[in-house]
Design a protein around this motif. Structure first.
Motif, mmCIF file in Angstrom:
data_model
loop_
_atom_site.group_PDB
_atom_site.id
_atom_site.type_symbol
_atom_site.label_atom_id
_atom_site.label_comp_id
_atom_site.label_asym_id
_atom_site.label_seq_id
_atom_site.Cartn_x
_atom_site.Cartn_y
_atom_site.Cartn_z
ATOM 1 N N GLN A 1 0.846 -1.187 0.000
ATOM 2 C CA GLN A 1 0.000 0.000 0.000
ATOM 3 C C GLN A 1 0.883 1.238 0.000
ATOM 4 O OE1 GLN A 1 -2.318 -0.291 3.570
ATOM 5 N NE2 GLN A 1 -3.420 -2.111 2.890
ATOM 6 N N THR A 2 0.388 2.277 -0.607
ATOM 7 C CA THR A 2 1.114 3.539 -0.525
ATOM 8 C C THR A 2 1.077 4.004 0.924
ATOM 9 O OG1 THR A 2 -0.883 4.756 -1.114
ATOM 10 C CG2 THR A 2 0.608 4.206 -2.913
ATOM 11 N N GLY A 3 2.165 4.601 1.361
ATOM 12 C CA GLY A 3 2.260 5.070 2.742
ATOM 13 C C GLY A 3 3.040 4.116 3.636
ATOM 14 N N MET A 4 3.355 2.905 3.160
ATOM 15 C CA MET A 4 4.144 1.964 3.974
ATOM 16 C C MET A 4 5.584 2.460 4.058
ATOM 17 S SD MET A 4 2.785 -1.725 2.508
ATOM 18 C CE MET A 4 3.467 -2.759 3.791
ATOM 19 N N ASN A 5 6.221 2.219 5.209
ATOM 20 C CA ASN A 5 7.626 2.599 5.315
ATOM 21 C C ASN A 5 8.517 1.453 4.827
ATOM 22 O OD1 ASN A 5 7.981 0.734 7.415
ATOM 23 N ND2 ASN A 5 7.536 2.262 8.978
ATOM 24 N N ARG A 6 9.820 1.687 4.765
ATOM 25 C CA ARG A 6 10.767 0.714 4.213
ATOM 26 C C ARG A 6 10.809 -0.578 5.023
ATOM 27 N NH1 ARG A 6 14.544 3.381 0.495
ATOM 28 N NH2 ARG A 6 14.010 5.576 0.472
ATOM 29 N N GLN A 7 10.729 -0.493 6.346
ATOM 30 C CA GLN A 7 10.760 -1.701 7.177
ATOM 31 C C GLN A 7 9.533 -2.569 6.920
ATOM 32 O OE1 GLN A 7 11.554 1.345 8.510
ATOM 33 N NE2 GLN A 7 13.757 0.936 8.734
ATOM 34 N N GLN A 8 8.388 -1.955 6.747
ATOM 35 C CA GLN A 8 7.178 -2.716 6.451
ATOM 36 C C GLN A 8 7.285 -3.421 5.096
ATOM 37 O OE1 GLN A 8 4.462 0.597 6.856
ATOM 38 N NE2 GLN A 8 3.624 -0.229 8.785
ATOM 39 N N VAL A 9 7.864 -2.740 4.122
ATOM 40 C CA VAL A 9 8.032 -3.333 2.799
ATOM 41 C C VAL A 9 9.010 -4.502 2.868
ATOM 42 C CG1 VAL A 9 8.869 -2.929 0.455
ATOM 43 C CG2 VAL A 9 7.439 -1.215 1.577
ATOM 44 N N VAL A 10 10.119 -4.337 3.572
ATOM 45 C CA VAL A 10 11.094 -5.427 3.708
ATOM 46 C C VAL A 10 10.478 -6.604 4.454
ATOM 47 C CG1 VAL A 10 13.285 -6.096 4.764
ATOM 48 C CG2 VAL A 10 13.124 -3.953 3.503
ATOM 49 N N GLY A 11 9.658 -6.345 5.458
ATOM 50 C CA GLY A 11 8.983 -7.414 6.181
ATOM 51 C C GLY A 11 8.015 -8.185 5.303
ATOM 52 N N LEU A 12 7.405 -7.525 4.355
ATOM 53 C CA LEU A 12 6.431 -8.158 3.463
ATOM 54 C C LEU A 12 7.098 -8.804 2.253
ATOM 55 C CD1 LEU A 12 3.471 -8.640 2.597
ATOM 56 C CD2 LEU A 12 3.568 -6.398 1.483
ATOM 57 N N MET A 13 7.989 -8.087 1.596
ATOM 58 C CA MET A 13 8.544 -8.529 0.314
ATOM 59 C C MET A 13 9.975 -9.066 0.413
ATOM 60 S SD MET A 13 6.235 -7.619 -2.100
ATOM 61 C CE MET A 13 7.129 -7.343 -3.611
ATOM 62 N N GLY A 14 10.661 -8.783 1.512
ATOM 63 C CA GLY A 14 12.079 -9.119 1.593
ATOM 64 C C GLY A 14 12.900 -7.960 1.070
ATOM 65 N N SER A 15 14.212 -8.127 1.060
ATOM 66 C CA SER A 15 15.062 -7.045 0.563
ATOM 67 C C SER A 15 14.966 -6.980 -0.956
ATOM 68 C CB SER A 15 16.511 -7.249 1.001
ATOM 69 O OG SER A 15 16.977 -8.483 0.524
ATOM 70 N N PRO A 16 15.088 -5.788 -1.529
ATOM 71 C CA PRO A 16 14.922 -5.650 -2.981
ATOM 72 C C PRO A 16 16.098 -6.248 -3.741
ATOM 73 C CG PRO A 16 15.581 -3.568 -2.033
ATOM 74 C CD PRO A 16 15.347 -4.508 -0.892
ATOM 75 N N LEU A 17 15.819 -6.714 -4.948
ATOM 76 C CA LEU A 17 16.878 -7.232 -5.805
ATOM 77 C C LEU A 17 17.725 -6.084 -6.333
ATOM 78 C CD1 LEU A 17 18.065 -9.718 -7.221
ATOM 79 C CD2 LEU A 17 16.562 -9.211 -9.139
ATOM 80 N N LEU A 18 17.062 -5.011 -6.709
ATOM 81 C CA LEU A 18 17.766 -3.848 -7.245
ATOM 82 C C LEU A 18 17.377 -2.602 -6.474
ATOM 83 C CD1 LEU A 18 17.100 -4.544 -11.021
ATOM 84 C CD2 LEU A 18 19.211 -4.957 -9.797
ATOM 85 N N GLU A 19 18.384 -1.851 -6.107
ATOM 86 C CA GLU A 19 18.157 -0.562 -5.462
ATOM 87 C C GLU A 19 18.963 0.451 -6.251
ATOM 88 O OE1 GLU A 19 18.700 1.432 -1.038
ATOM 89 O OE2 GLU A 19 18.722 -0.745 -1.261
ATOM 90 N N ALA A 20 18.330 1.531 -6.667
ATOM 91 C CA ALA A 20 19.014 2.525 -7.491
ATOM 92 C C ALA A 20 20.293 2.987 -6.785
ATOM 93 C CB ALA A 20 18.091 3.699 -7.766
#
Length: 142
Positions: free
Chosen positions: A45-64
């Protein structure tokens, strides 16, 4: 004698040529990247912070590398005797919060992950030995 040599040479040459193409080379499915499912993307969802995203999706494959405001979750499955399936979710952050979610690929069906039968222990063996005591095991020490 020359005929026999020619026949043997021709037979060996034919066997070498047809041997490579007659028995196909073993291929296997090659999954790469972050496994991204429809359920995971629906929870974003829009408004989620980075920790919430990592908890849901894991660490990103690519980070700019020059601008950490964009994360890419990429999943690619190169099927051995089929096509290539690719999914991508791009998250854009502003002020540490998700502001944009972009999807690419078909998320409607689950990715076809092959069962690795014959490699490693069976599930039954693992479940029966997990609770077994380690009586005669000594740790390796330098």
């Amino acid at each position: 004698m020359q005929k026999l040599t020619r026949i043997i040479t021709l037979t060996v040459a034919l066997l070498m040529i047809t041997g490579c193409s007659y028995f196909g080379v073993y291929k296997r499915d090659l999954p790469q990247g972050n496994l991204v499912t429809e359920g995971m993307v629906e929870q974003l969802q829009t408004g989620m912070n980075r920790q919430q995203v990592v908890g849901l999706m894991g660490s990103p494959l690519l980070e700019a590398p020059f601008d950490a405001s964009q994360w890419d979750y990429v999943y690619r499955l190169d099927e051995a005797y089929g096509g290539v399936e690719q999914r991508r979710v791009t998250l854009t952050f502003a002020g540490g919060r998700v502001v944009e979610i972009e999807r690419e690929g078909d998320f409607s069906k689950a990715p076809s992950l092959s069962d690795e039968r014959g490699i490693g222990p069976d599930n039954e063996t693992v479940s029966t030995t997990q609770g077994a005591p380690l009586d005669n095991v000594t740790p390796d020490r330098p």
